[in-house]
Design a protein around this motif. Structure first.
Motif, short mmCIF file in Angstrom:
data_model
loop_
_atom_site.label_atom_id
_atom_site.label_comp_id
_atom_site.label_asym_id
_atom_site.label_seq_id
_atom_site.Cartn_x
_atom_site.Cartn_y
_atom_site.Cartn_z
N ALA A 188 0.59 0.58 -9.39
CA ALA A 188 0.79 1.73 -8.52
C ALA A 188 -0.36 2.73 -8.70
O ALA A 188 -0.86 2.93 -9.81
CB ALA A 188 2.12 2.41 -8.82
N ASP A 189 -0.77 3.33 -7.60
CA ASP A 189 -1.85 4.32 -7.62
C ASP A 189 -1.26 5.68 -8.01
O ASP A 189 -0.59 6.35 -7.21
CB ASP A 189 -2.49 4.41 -6.24
N CYS A 230 -1.44 9.48 -6.32
CA CYS A 230 -0.58 9.96 -5.22
C CYS A 230 0.03 11.32 -5.55
O CYS A 230 0.11 12.21 -4.69
CB CYS A 230 0.55 8.97 -4.95
N TYR A 264 5.09 9.67 4.90
CA TYR A 264 4.88 8.58 3.94
C TYR A 264 5.11 7.26 4.67
O TYR A 264 6.13 7.07 5.33
CB TYR A 264 5.83 8.70 2.75
N ALA A 286 5.08 3.06 4.29
CA ALA A 286 5.03 1.88 3.41
C ALA A 286 5.97 0.83 3.95
O ALA A 286 7.07 1.14 4.41
CB ALA A 286 5.42 2.27 1.98
N ALA A 315 0.59 3.34 2.21
CA ALA A 315 0.39 2.25 1.26
C ALA A 315 0.09 0.97 2.02
O ALA A 315 0.90 0.50 2.82
CB ALA A 315 1.65 2.07 0.41
N ARG A 329 -0.92 -2.87 1.27
CA ARG A 329 -0.95 -3.84 0.17
C ARG A 329 -2.33 -4.44 -0.05
O ARG A 329 -3.05 -4.75 0.91
CB ARG A 329 0.04 -4.99 0.43
N VAL A 343 -3.58 4.15 -0.03
CA VAL A 343 -3.55 3.54 -1.36
C VAL A 343 -3.10 2.10 -1.21
O VAL A 343 -2.51 1.70 -0.20
CB VAL A 343 -2.61 4.30 -2.32
N SER A 344 -3.36 1.30 -2.24
CA SER A 344 -2.96 -0.11 -2.17
C SER A 344 -1.49 -0.31 -2.52
O SER A 344 -0.84 -1.22 -2.01
CB SER A 344 -3.84 -0.95 -3.10
N TRP A 345 -0.95 0.52 -3.38
CA TRP A 345 0.47 0.43 -3.77
C TRP A 345 0.89 1.78 -4.35
O TRP A 345 0.17 2.34 -5.18
CB TRP A 345 0.68 -0.69 -4.78
N ALA A 346 2.00 2.29 -3.90
CA ALA A 346 2.41 3.63 -4.30
C ALA A 346 3.60 3.58 -5.26
O ALA A 346 4.43 2.68 -5.17
CB ALA A 346 2.80 4.45 -3.07
N GLN A 382 6.67 4.48 -5.37
CA GLN A 382 7.48 4.95 -4.23
C GLN A 382 8.60 5.90 -4.60
O GLN A 382 8.83 6.89 -3.91
CB GLN A 382 8.04 3.74 -3.47
#
Length: 459
Positions: free
Chosen positions: A253-254, A257, A271, A273, A302, A304, A326-329, A331
């Motif tokens: 996860a990034d 955020c 948001y 995702a 987000a 992937r 971002v690539s992955w949050a 959440q």
């Protein structure tokens, strides 16, 4: 004093692993010893992405499916391989643990769609429970399959025979048979595989288990729990309620955020995702990107890392002042942030529960499986969100995205409904009591099952 030792084994998919990981962490926080069993390929992903400290009471292990990496992309091959190889591998693992560990395994908690795990537990004389990752309504649907066949709503292959809405009970919302989860996986072959292996075997596993636990709440789905008191709601399961980081991610996860959200006004951020399964074609991806740009509002998106999308020319420069990709949050932490105004989501059950628990309105964009029935809850039952409409070519256009975001953010009733629903899910509630009872049942090692008292009272 010897600890009670539990095996927890999820289906090898992101949402399944994350939910059962949270269940396992609830167990260890109460003194239970847990062996968490992933398939080998998901085990590697989880361990590489996990940065939070692990409990001394939980060991992470894996079993192999003996498949080539590319074959795992074929659902039929994956399911068949696990059913063929998994039982012997799991039995060997359990016997090996019991030989060297003073705390013998006394209970197995299996993902409900892993029917072969329950058969191993029965063969070895180990008590078992299943965990259902979706809504209680879909679990009730699974447990009602025989009646649906007898009433000629579906045939023995799960195919609808009637073009009319169905109610499992007068206290449950109506369901469209065309949107039964096993019919919404894409192509007919995949649908049939899902029904034959995951649904039918899941039904058998649930019926054979001592108990069924699920990530839901009595206030959210009272009709379903009244219909089947054997189902025990223990949700919402959120790591944020324990001031912990969510575990079980397949990607890191990034964590930037949070800092970015801190700089945005309260209730201003969109948001976006879509979980671990949703796939857009390039045209739809571009429409989404341009739709977010047209809103001219802050957004956190987000995307992937396994998706080879190409952004519109100059896009990142144009949105750099108010958009973050971002690539992955993380959440749960994102949805818990006061800057988040709404959630553009595929409406998987994990995301649904996380959004509901934080009082966030939804813009629903379902993709496969139970996403459609979850959208019905959000849009029609709880009235905490809106849906998106596709054009004649099946595309959600940039204009539709901009329009619906504006409608959602200006609709005070939807926000009030979301906050009211959130208030019905406080800590120390019936779900907390249920998981306490379930843990006590494991510790006592007797035959007395934890009763879903509210469901029994309302029957």
């Amino acid at each position: 004093m010897r600890n009670k030792h539990v095996v927890v084994i999820p289906f090898p998919a992101q949402g399944h692993v994350m939910q059962l990981m949270e269940v396992a962490r609830c167990f260890t926080s109460d003194g239970l010893k847990v062996t968490f069993v992933n398939m080998e390929f998901t085990h590697k992903q989880v361990m590489s992405a996990w940065s939070d400290g692990q409990s001394d009471l939980m060991q992470m292990v894996c079993i192999t499916d003996e498949m080539e990496p590319d074959d795992r992309k074929d659902l039929r091959k994956l399911l068949e391989a696990m059913s063929r190889v998994g039982p012997n591998k799991l039995e060997e693992l359990i016997k090996g643990i019991n030989k060297v560990d003073d705390d013998e395994i006394t209970c197995i908690i299996a993902d409900n769609c892993m029917g072969w795990v329950i058969r191993v537990a029965q063969k070895m004389g180990i008590r078992q429970a299943t965990y259902y990752v979706g809504s209680a309504a879909n679990l009730a649907l699974l447990l009602s399959l025989q009646k649906l066949m007898e009433d000629e709503v579906i045939d023995t292959k799960g195919v609808p025979l009637k073009n009319e809405m169905v109610q499992l009970s007068t206290t449950m919302p109506s369901m469209d048979p065309a949107h039964f989860p096993w019919l919404c996986m894409g192509d007919p072959v995949s649908n049939q595989i899902i029904f034959d292996i995951m649904v039918l075997e899941g039904k058998e596993a649930a019926e054979a288990s001592d108990y069924i636990i699920c990530n839901s709440h009595m206030e959210l789905e009272p009709g379903a729990f009244s219909l089947f008191p054997k189902m025990l709601p223990i949700g919402p399961l959120l790591s944020t309620t324990r001031s912990a980081k969510q575990a079980g991610h397949f990607w890191k996860a990034d964590n930037t955020c949070q800092n970015w959200l801190d700089q945005q006004p309260v209730c201003s951020v969109i948001y976006v995702a879509f979980g671990s399964l949703t796939v857009f074609d390039q045209n739809q991806f571009e429409e989404l990107a341009l739709g977010l740009e047209l809103t001219n509002k802050p957004f956190l998106w987000a995307v992937r890392p396994d998706m080879p999308y190409v952004y519109p020319s100059g896009y990142m420069d144009r949105v750099s002042s108010h958009g973050k990709v971002v690539s992955w949050a993380p959440q749960q932490e994102v949805l818990n942030h006061p800057s988040v105004a709404c959630f553009v989501s595929h409406c998987g059950w994990n995301s649904t529960m996380e959004g509901v628990s934080n009082g966030v309105p939804f813009l629903c964009w379902p993709y496969v499986g139970d996403h459609f029935s979850n959208t019905t809850y959000i849009r029609d039952i709880w009235k905490t969100g809106l849906g998106l409409d596709k054009d004649e070519s099946g595309v959600v256009t940039r204009g539709e995205i901009k329009s619906k975001v504006e409608q959602l953010l200006s609709n005070k009733t939807l926000k009030e409904n979301a906050l009211n629903l959130q208030e019905k899910l406080p800590s120390g509630n019936s779900s907390y009591n249920n998981i306490r009872k379930f843990i006590d049942w494991i510790k006592e090692g007797g035959d007395n099952l934890p009763a879903n008292e509210e469901a029994q009272t309302s029957c």
